[in-house]
Design a protein around this motif. Structure first.
Motif, PDB file in Angstrom:
ATOM      1  N   UNK A  48       7.349   2.516   4.140  1.00 47.69           N
ATOM      2  CA  UNK A  48       6.098   2.086   3.529  1.00 47.69           C
ATOM      3  C   UNK A  48       6.021   2.862   2.339  1.00 47.69           C
ATOM      4  N   UNK A  49       6.971   3.893   2.116  1.00 50.17           N
ATOM      5  CA  UNK A  49       6.890   4.612   0.677  1.00 50.17           C
ATOM      6  C   UNK A  49       7.890   4.066  -0.320  1.00 50.17           C
ATOM      7  N   UNK A 105      16.702  -7.434  17.299  1.00 50.58           N
ATOM      8  CA  UNK A 105      16.161  -8.748  16.974  1.00 50.58           C
ATOM      9  C   UNK A 105      14.859  -8.226  15.617  1.00 50.58           C
ATOM     10  N   UNK A 106      13.633  -8.883  15.877  1.00 43.23           N
ATOM     11  CA  UNK A 106      12.461  -8.457  14.841  1.00 43.23           C
ATOM     12  C   UNK A 106      12.078  -7.186  14.908  1.00 43.23           C
ATOM     13  N   UNK A 107      11.790  -6.498  13.992  1.00 46.04           N
ATOM     14  CA  UNK A 107      11.285  -5.189  13.926  1.00 46.04           C
ATOM     15  C   UNK A 107      10.205  -4.895  13.024  1.00 46.04           C
ATOM     16  N   UNK A 108       9.149  -3.905  13.294  1.00 44.07           N
ATOM     17  CA  UNK A 108       8.209  -4.046  12.122  1.00 44.07           C
ATOM     18  C   UNK A 108       8.047  -2.165  11.823  1.00 44.07           C
ATOM     19  N   UNK A 109       8.026  -1.916  10.475  1.00 45.35           N
ATOM     20  CA  UNK A 109       8.119  -0.480  10.025  1.00 45.35           C
ATOM     21  C   UNK A 109       6.513   0.017  10.055  1.00 45.35           C
ATOM     22  N   UNK A 110       6.603   1.218  10.232  1.00 46.13           N
ATOM     23  CA  UNK A 110       5.103   1.977  10.200  1.00 46.13           C
ATOM     24  C   UNK A 110       4.455   1.912   8.790  1.00 46.13           C
ATOM     25  N   UNK A 111       3.080   1.501   8.640  1.00 50.63           N
ATOM     26  CA  UNK A 111       2.434   1.357   7.404  1.00 50.63           C
ATOM     27  C   UNK A 111       2.858   0.056   6.709  1.00 50.63           C
ATOM     28  N   UNK A 112       3.669  -0.890   7.620  1.00 49.55           N
ATOM     29  CA  UNK A 112       3.824  -2.285   6.813  1.00 49.55           C
ATOM     30  C   UNK A 112       3.044  -3.419   7.386  1.00 49.55           C
ATOM     31  N   UNK A 169       0.819  -1.992  10.457  1.00 45.99           N
ATOM     32  CA  UNK A 169       1.242  -1.166  11.601  1.00 45.99           C
ATOM     33  C   UNK A 169       0.677   0.468  11.278  1.00 45.99           C
ATOM     34  N   UNK A 170       0.123   1.045  12.369  1.00 44.75           N
ATOM     35  CA  UNK A 170      -0.524   2.277  12.317  1.00 44.75           C
ATOM     36  C   UNK A 170       0.805   3.444  12.512  1.00 44.75           C
ATOM     37  N   UNK A 171       2.043   3.104  12.874  1.00 48.98           N
ATOM     38  CA  UNK A 171       2.980   4.084  13.086  1.00 48.98           C
ATOM     39  C   UNK A 171       3.170   4.887  11.762  1.00 48.98           C
ATOM     40  N   UNK A 172       3.918   5.991  11.840  1.00 49.76           N
ATOM     41  CA  UNK A 172       4.311   6.990  10.733  1.00 49.76           C
ATOM     42  C   UNK A 172       5.412   6.056   9.680  1.00 49.76           C
ATOM     43  N   UNK A 173       5.470   6.725   8.481  1.00 51.88           N
ATOM     44  CA  UNK A 173       6.001   5.706   7.650  1.00 51.88           C
ATOM     45  C   UNK A 173       7.486   5.755   7.964  1.00 51.88           C
ATOM     46  N   UNK A 174       8.059   6.795   8.773  1.00 45.41           N
ATOM     47  CA  UNK A 174       9.529   6.795   9.073  1.00 45.41           C
ATOM     48  C   UNK A 174       9.610   6.448  10.690  1.00 45.41           C
ATOM     49  N   UNK A 175       8.607   5.539  11.115  1.00 42.03           N
ATOM     50  CA  UNK A 175       8.758   5.072  12.459  1.00 42.03           C
ATOM     51  C   UNK A 175       8.873   3.459  12.311  1.00 42.03           C
TER      52      UNK A 175
END
Length: 589
Positions: free
Chosen positions: A297-298, A385-392, A408-414
């Protein structure tokens, strides 16, 4: 005092073990594209616990269809409350929309019925785009694409209008247009640009088709060739929308400038080839099938997955310790403190950070193995397969459209990620792996740390994405699952319903649009529906007791409960879950 009860019905029925309107795909017995889901009576059997789990707990399931991709939105209802929604693609059951405001009790909130097999879903404001790839799903493209092409083997996308009624907090999707690929290849993925002015169709074989959305219909703008972006399986964008990251099977991962793409085309910024380490494809730190590429996200870290060991050839779920299976590879796009190799890192000069591989935790025997074998779904490889990053959000850091959230509300490195037969996983990619947390990492991993996982019986998880503290998955066997990120291990990673002592009793009639049965073959609309219920729970009981009946007169369908699993009473609202028959046929949850 009498309580006014709101009866919410969202029943999914698998009739005759298949999805009406879809056609069977013949060919390789290991082909992962099938439109047969596990029967609901298997998935919803009380007592099923995870085959392996740590820090991710199973919360809810909607069964009876083959789930694929998942996306999110939030909308405000007429009473001012904010509702959260999951848009779930399927193979043969159309686009399914669920109200997930209460994650433990997903409620049907709209649907668009189509026989096509959907491999990707994008949602932006009042528009949804759905991809159909005949390379993967054979003849099972959408009805609109078939009509437009006169063929069942031409790929493309459907574009849906999402009409939202704030009064009922439900959607009424309708077909706005469909776009047929101009060249070869399918539409394995479709990615809408954050501006909403264009989208990319990822053909997986011949580059990207850029489609202009500024007019009343979708119009071809240009082709980005293989020489510029590779064959392209999936793309995503930077926060400002000016940079595109393209994962291309057979070539590698591309960083591309798309600032003025509709007028001037695109320009390659950087290329990360599949082989950057010694040993070629035998080295898992190299890539064979670049599958998905997303930036943190950064904007500092680019991660791309390798789908090697997919359902076509790898069926052992990586139980061989020396086996090679896909993972996630991370590259720095900015200098990172303490890492000298990233001193000159930029989008034009990406620098390798490392790779993470699924640390085979050992899976218990799958109690649904007989049910899986009965529908020909025993292959279930465990590749990523399909993933989602935090902040994305759907396509880039932040929301794809202002005012609709979906981030996503996960941390930017999760991130969270699907692993087919190995379920859903959560990772931290801020640094190298460590086993100090009690989770033994794969010895080949040199970046990224495992935080948790959950492998439910029958899992063949296509996509996993976090939204507001919960993980939602599209699953080819189980349908649609909800998980909570928590502290748990093993059998404790299963959230059982908390029953409320009390009684819910009532009956009457309601308008058809307020009480519906969602049957995959599609019920008649309108008319009246009648219901009766008498369910109670006394503290100390194993489960609630009682009966429930529902009759949709327009569709001439009768639902009779055969078992009640939970009773939750909150104020004037009672939620009841369990199993039932439709016209005497079991398979409803």
């Amino acid at each position: 005092m009498r309580k006014r009860l709101l009866l919410l019905f969202a029943l999914v029925v698998a009739v005759g073990g298949s999805v009406a309107g879809a056609e069977a795909l013949t060919g390789d017995e290991l082909d992962p594209a099938r439109n047969l889901a596990l029967p609901c009576e298997a998935v919803s059997t009380p007592g099923l616990v995870p085959r392996s789990a740590k820090n991710i707990a199973h919360v809810a399931n909607v069964c009876g269809f083959v789930g694929t991709d998942v996306e999110f939105q939030s909308r405000k209802a007429a009473d001012g409350t904010v509702h959260d929604y999951a848009f779930v693609g399927s193979m043969g059951a159309g686009l399914r929309i669920f109200d997930i405001t209460d994650p433990a009790h997903p409620v049907a909130a709209g649907a668009y019925t189509d026989p096509g097999w959907e491999v990707d879903v994008q949602v932006r404001a009042d528009t949804a785009a759905i991809a159909f790839d005949p390379v993967i799903v054979g003849i099972n493209v959408s009805a609109c694409l078939r009509q437009k092409s006169g063929s069942t083997t031409k790929g493309g996308i459907d574009i849906l209008r999402l009409d939202f009624d704030p009064g009922t907090a439900r959607f009424s999707p309708s077909l706005a247009d469909c776009y047929l690929n101009t060249g070869s290849g399918g539409a394995h993925n479709v990615t809408m640009h954050p501006s909403g002015s264009w989208l990319a169709i990822d053909t997986s074989t011949s580059g990207i088709e850029v489609v202009d959305l500024r007019g009343p219909t979708a119009v071809f703008n240009r082709k980005l060739p293989v020489s510029l972006v590779g064959s392209v399986h999936d793309v995503s964008f930077s926060a400002d929308g000016n940079t595109m990251y393209a994962a291309s099977p057979g070539q590698g991962t591309y960083v591309v400038d798309v600032t003025n793409i509709l007028a001037d085309g695109a320009r390659q910024i950087a290329f990360i080839p599949n082989n950057t380490q010694p040993g070629g494809s035998a080295n898992p730190k190299n890539t064979t099938i670049s599958h998905q590429a997303d930036v943190s996200s950064d904007g500092a870290i680019l991660g791309f997955t390798d789908e090697r060991g997919g359902g076509l050839t790898q069926t052992s779920c990586n139980t061989d310790p020396s086996g090679v299976i896909g993972g996630i590879h991370w590259w720095a796009l900015q200098p990172m403190r303490g890492l000298g190799q990233t001193a000159d890192a930029s989008p034009a000069t990406p620098r390798r950070l490392g790779s993470w591989f699924y640390p085979n935790p050992g899976l218990g025997l799958d109690p649904l193995a007989p049910a899986l074998a009965s529908i020909g779904r025993s292959e279930r490889a465990c590749t990523i397969h399909i993933f989602r990053n935090g902040g994305t959000g759907s396509v880039s850091p932040g929301p794809i459209a202002a005012g609709f959230d979906g981030v996503s509300q996960l941390g930017q490195r999760e991130l969270v990620v699907a692993h087919y037969g190995a379920g859903v996983w959560q990772l931290d990619f801020s640094g190298p792996p460590s086993s100090a947390d009690g989770i033994a990492e794969d010895p080949r991993s040199d970046w990224g740390n495992t935080l948790g996982w959950n492998v439910m019986p029958g899992a063949e998880t296509w996509s996993a994405k976090e939204y507001k503290g919960y993980v939602y998955t599209g699953d080819m066997g189980r349908g649609f699952d909800v998980y909570a990120l928590t502290s748990c291990a093993g059998a404790a990673c299963l959230v059982r319903p908390t029953n409320t002592p009390g009684r819910a009793k009532g009956g009457g009639g309601v308008e058809g649009e307020l009480a519906e049965i969602s049957i995959l073959s599609g019920p008649s609309k309108g008319g009246k529906a009648t219901f009766s219920l008498d369910v109670s729970y006394v503290a100390g009981q194993t489960a609630p007791a009682g009966k429930l009946g529902f009759h949709d007169k327009a569709a001439d369908k009768k639902v009779t409960a055969t078992g009640v699993d939970s009773l939750t009473i909150a104020g004037a609202k009672a939620s009841i879950t369990g199993r039932a028959t439709v016209d005497g046929v079991p398979g409803v949850s």
